[in-house]
Scaffold this motif. Structure first.
Motif, short mmCIF file in Angstrom:
data_model
loop_
_atom_site.label_atom_id
_atom_site.label_comp_id
_atom_site.label_asym_id
_atom_site.label_seq_id
_atom_site.Cartn_x
_atom_site.Cartn_y
_atom_site.Cartn_z
N UNK A 30 17.06 6.18 0.62
CA UNK A 30 18.50 6.24 0.46
C UNK A 30 18.98 5.77 -0.91
N UNK A 31 18.11 5.17 -1.69
CA UNK A 31 18.48 4.82 -3.06
C UNK A 31 17.22 4.81 -3.91
N UNK A 32 17.39 4.89 -5.22
CA UNK A 32 16.28 4.97 -6.16
C UNK A 32 15.79 3.55 -6.45
N UNK A 33 14.51 3.30 -6.21
CA UNK A 33 13.97 1.97 -6.47
C UNK A 33 12.53 2.07 -6.94
N UNK A 34 12.05 1.02 -7.59
CA UNK A 34 10.70 1.00 -8.14
C UNK A 34 9.71 0.31 -7.22
N UNK A 35 10.15 -0.74 -6.55
CA UNK A 35 9.24 -1.46 -5.65
C UNK A 35 9.78 -1.35 -4.23
N UNK A 51 19.43 -1.71 -0.66
CA UNK A 51 20.77 -1.11 -0.59
C UNK A 51 21.51 -1.46 0.70
N UNK A 52 20.81 -2.10 1.65
CA UNK A 52 21.48 -2.54 2.87
C UNK A 52 21.51 -1.52 3.98
N UNK A 53 20.95 -0.32 3.76
CA UNK A 53 20.93 0.69 4.83
C UNK A 53 20.07 0.19 5.99
N UNK A 112 16.36 5.36 14.97
CA UNK A 112 15.85 6.71 14.71
C UNK A 112 16.98 7.71 14.56
N UNK A 113 18.02 7.59 15.39
CA UNK A 113 19.14 8.52 15.30
C UNK A 113 19.87 8.37 13.97
N UNK A 114 20.10 7.12 13.58
CA UNK A 114 20.78 6.87 12.32
C UNK A 114 19.97 7.42 11.15
N UNK A 115 18.66 7.24 11.20
CA UNK A 115 17.81 7.69 10.12
C UNK A 115 17.93 9.21 9.93
N UNK A 116 17.83 9.96 11.02
CA UNK A 116 17.94 11.41 10.91
C UNK A 116 19.34 11.84 10.47
N UNK A 117 20.36 11.16 10.96
CA UNK A 117 21.72 11.49 10.54
C UNK A 117 21.88 11.36 9.03
N UNK A 118 21.33 10.27 8.47
CA UNK A 118 21.46 10.03 7.03
C UNK A 118 20.56 10.95 6.21
N UNK A 119 19.34 11.16 6.68
CA UNK A 119 18.38 11.94 5.89
C UNK A 119 18.72 13.43 5.89
N UNK A 120 19.07 13.96 7.06
CA UNK A 120 19.24 15.41 7.20
C UNK A 120 20.68 15.82 7.45
#
Length: 622
Positions: free
Chosen positions: A43-48, A65-67, A71-79
Motif C-alpha cells: 500500500x506504500x513504497x518502502x525499502x525495508x 503507513x498504518x494500513x 482478508x476482506x479489507x486486503x482484497x478491497x484495497x488491493x483490487x
C-alpha cells in the motif's frame, strides 16, 4: 446476483481463508516469528519490510503507513472491490457456496467486478474454443510458425477472436451478460448500431493477475485487410489497468520470488519463448512503457534484496532505445541490480528461440550488461562523433546518464569510459557530469552539491512538502549528513563557531538535508544564542521546517551526556573529511592517468596531495 450474503457465510469464509496465502499472492512474505510473517507493504513504497501478517489472527498491519485489516479489507484495497465482492472472491477461492437473503451484507453500488471478471473468464474460454475450430487455422498457423505447439498454447491460454462482428457478443449475451457489462469489461466496442466485438480476426492472449484471474486481453492482427493496430489491448476498465499488470506474472511469480530475479521482455510471444526455454521468470508490459507501478509489483514479489536482478530486453530499433532510456530513468527505484540482455542480429527472444533454439535464449541472459552501461552506449551511438557538434551533443546527452548511476563509486570510471568513447578530455566530461548532477531536473537519487547561490536559503530545494525524517532515504551517505546536521543544531555552541562555519560549506548530497544546511549557514550569526534553532527554522522554507524541528529534538546516538560534544565534533569532522577524501581520490586518478611521476603536472599533484593530507590531520587534531 439478487439478495444479500448471509452473515454467517461471511464469518465462515473469513474463518476458512488463510490470510498468509492470500497476501502471498501479492507480496513475498518471510517468517518473522510465531504466527508472524512480514514483507514489503503493497500500500506504500518502502525499502525495508514493515508489513506484518498474523495468519492465525487473520489480521495484517503495516507499521510504515498504518494500513490494517482482515482478508476482506486486503482484497478491497488491493483490487478495488466492494465488501460483498471481496466476500464472493474469497468464497470462490475456497470453493464455498454463499447463501443470499434479505438483510445481512448488501452489495454496494458500482460496477460488479465479480461479474466483469467472470465475463473475462468466459471470453477467454470462448477464444480458446475458437482457436481449436475451423476458422482458428490462421491463428494456429501463426503460433506454430513461431515455434509454439499445442501444449504451449494451452499453457498460456492463447485463443483466437473470429472475424465476425458479434461472435463473442452473442455468446456472452447467451450466458446472461448484458451489453453494459461487456462494455465495462472492455470486451466490446460501441457503435451507432449497438455493441460489437472489440477483437476480431486476431490471436488473443489472456492477461491475468497474480491469482490467475483474467483481467483483459492482448490481441495481434493476422490479416492484411485489418486496418487496426498490430497489437490491440483491452482498454482501461474497473478490473484492468495496464500500468499495474505484467503479462505472465501469474506463471512467473513463484520463480521470481524464489530466485530473486525477473526478466522483462517486450511482447507476449517473448514471454512464451522464455518460459519454454527455461527462463520462467519472464514477464512483459501490456501496451505501455515499463514504469514505477511495474517496479512496485516486482519489488513486492522479489523483496528489496540488493543481490536481486532485473534483466531487460529491448528491440535494437529506435523504439527499443527509447524504452531502454525510459527504464533507466526509473532504475533508481530498484534496490535490485538492473541489466540489459541484447540478442544477436537484432532478434527478440521469440525469434532467437525459433532460429537458434532454447539454449540460445538461456545464453542470452548470461551475457547481460548493466543497464546504465547499455543506456550510455545507446545515447552516444546516436551522434556523429567525427564532428565537434556531434561530440558536444553526445556529451550533453550522455553526461546525465553517468550522473544518475546509482552506485557513486562507479561514476568516475564511467566518466573516463565516456571520455574515451567521445575522444575528449576527461576534465570536459567531469564538468559535464557535475553540471548534470546539479541540474534540479535530474532524477538521480542523491544529486551532488549544486553551486552555492547568493539567493534565499534553500532555493535549490526540490518541490513538494517534506514531512520529516521519515522522508529521508536510509543510506550511509544520508545518515552521515543527517547526524552532522543534528550535531550542528543541537550541539553547535559546544562544537564552536569555526568548525560549524566550515561544516555549512561541506557537500550535502541529500537534497532535503541540503536545504537545512543552507538554512544553518544563513542563521549562523545566531549560533550560541537561545534563538539558534528558531533562527534556523525561520531561514528554512516552510516545506522543510518540520524536518528542522525533528533534527533539533531527535535523540543523538550518544548515550553519555558528557560525550555529546565530543560525538558532535567527530561526526562534523567526518562530514568535512569526506570532502577531502573525494578530492584525494580525484588527484590520485589524475596522477595515474599521467603515468610519468617525473612529469611536472604529476609533481604538482603530489604537492597538492601532501597539503591535502596535512589539512585532514589538522581537522582530526582540532
Amino acid at each position: 446476483m439478487a439478495g444479500r450474503i448471509r452473515a454467517s457465510d461471511v464469518e465462515e469464509v473469513k474463518r476458512r481463508t488463510n490470510l498468509g496465502d492470500l497476501v502471498g499472492d501479492y507480496v513475498t512474505l518471510k517468517n518473522a516469528g510465531i504466527d508472524s510473517m512480514k514483507g514489503l507493504c503493497p500500500f506504500h513504497d518502502e525499502r525495508s519490510p514493515s508489513f506484518h501478517v498474523r495468519p492465525a489472527l487473520g489480521y495484517y498491519h503495516c507499521f510504515g503507513c498504518g494500513e490494517s485489516g482482515d482478508a476482506f479489507t486486503f482484497l478491497q484495497r488491493m483490487d478495488h472491490l466492494t465488501f460483498a465482492e471481496s466476500v464472493e472472491r474469497l468464497a470462490a477461492r475456497i470453493h464455498y457456496g454463499l447463501t443470499y437473503e434479505e438483510g445481512g451484507y448488501a452489495r454496494e453500488e458500482g460496477p460488479n467486478r465479480a461479474r466483469l471478471l467472470a465475463a473475462n473468464q468466459a471470453a477467454a474460454a470462448f477464444y480458446v474454443g475458437q482457436l481449436a475450430g475451423e476458422e482458428g487455422t490462421a491463428g494456429r498457423t501463426f503460433l506454430e510458425q513461431r515455434g509454439f505447439d499445442a501444449a504451449a498454447i494451452e499453457r498460456f491460454g492463447v485463443g483466437y477472436a473470429p472475424r465476425g462482428w458479434n461472435g463473442l457478443t452473442d455468446y456472452l449475451k447467451s450466458q446472461g451478460y448484458t451489453p453494459a457489462e461487456l462494455t465495462q469489461a472492455g470486451l466490446v466496442s460501441e457503435g451507432q448500431r449497438g455493441v460489437y466485438d472489440r477483437f476480431r480476426g486476431r490471436v488473443v492472449w489472456p492477461i491475468r493477475d497474480t491469482s490467475g484471474q483474467t483481467l483483459g486481453f492482448g490481441a495481434r492482427k493476422l490479416y492484411e485487410d485489418d486496418s487496426g493496430p498490430k497489437y490491440l489491448n483491452t482498454p482501461e476498465s474497473p478490473v484492468y489497468h495496464k500500468s499495474q499488470v505484467l503479462y505472465g506474472l501469474d506463471l512467473a511469480k513463484k520463480a521470481i520470488s524464489r530466485g530473486k530475479r525477473a526478466v522483462v521482455v517486450e511482447g507476449y510471444t517473448d514471454v512464451m519463448a522464455c518460459h519454454l526455454a527455461g527462463i520462467d521468470t519472464a514477464v512483459a508490459t501490456c501496451g505501455t512503457a515499463f514504469g514505477k507501478d511495474h517496479i512496485s509489483i516486482l519489488r513486492r514479489i522479489m523483496g528489496d534484496d540488493s543481490a536481486a536482478e532485473v534483466v531487460f530486453t529491448f528491440d535494437p530499433d529506435e523504439a527499443g532505445q527509447k524504452a531502454a532510456l525510459r527504464a533507466f530513468s526509473e532504475e533508481k527505484r530498484f534496490t535490485a541490480q538492473t541489466y540489459v540482455a541484447v540478442a544477436p542480429e537484432g532478434f527478440d527472444p521469440a525469434d532467437l528461440r525459433l532460429h537458434r533454439g532454447d539454449e540460445a535464449v538461456r545464453e542470452l541472459f548470461t551475457r547481460k550488461q548493466p543497464l546504465f552501461e547499455f543506456a550510455l552506449r545507446q545515447a552516444v551511438a546516436r551522434f556523429d562523433l567525427n564532428s565537434v557538434e556531434g561530440r558536444v551533443s553526445a556529451l550533453r546527452t550522455a553526461a546525465p546518464i553517468v550522473a544518475e548511476i546509482k552506485d557513486p563509486s562507479l561514476r568516475p570510471g564511467y566518466a573516463r569510459e565516456l571520455a574515451r568513447m567521445l575522444g575528449v578530455e576527461l576534465a570536459e566530461v567531469q564538468q559535464a557530469v557535475r553540471t548534470a548532477e546539479r541540474d534540479p531536473r535530474s532524477t538521480r537519487e542523491l544529486p551532488p552539491e549544486p553551486p552555492r547561490s547568493s539567493g534565499a536559503p534553500g532555493a535549490a530545494a526540490p518541490p513538494g512538502p517534506v514531512l520529516g525524517l521519515s522522508a529521508l532515504r536510509n543510506s550511509a551517505t544520508t545518515r552521515l549528513e543527517r547526524d552532522a546536521l543534528m550535531a550542528m543544531l543541537q550541539q553547535g555552541d559546544a562544537v564552536g563557531l569555526e568548525l560549524v562555519h566550515q561544516a555549512v560549506t561541506a557537500q550535502v548530497f541529500e537534497p532535503n538535508l541540503r536545504v537545512v544546511r543552507d538554512a544553518l549557514g544563513a542563521a549562523l550569526p545566531a549560533l550560541g544564542t537561545p534563538s539558534w534553532v528558531d533562527q534556523v527554522v525561520a531561514a528554512t522554507p516552510e516545506s522543510h521546517q518540520g524536518l528542522v524541528r525533528e533534527l533539533a529534538v531527535v535523540p543523538m546516538p550518544e548515550r553519555r551526556a558528557d560525550q555529546l560534544a565530543v560525538y558532535a565534533k567527530d561526526v562534523i569532522v567526518s562530514l568535512l573529511d569526506r570532502d577531502l577524501v573525494g578530492l584525494k581520490q580525484e588527484l590520485l586518478a589524475r596522477m595515474q592517468r599521467i603515468g610519468d611521476s617525473s612529469d611536472p603536472s604529476s609533481r604538482r599533484l603530489q604537492e597538492q596531495l601532501v597539503a591535502l593530507e596535512a589539512a585532514r590531520r589538522g581537522l582530526r587534531d582540532e
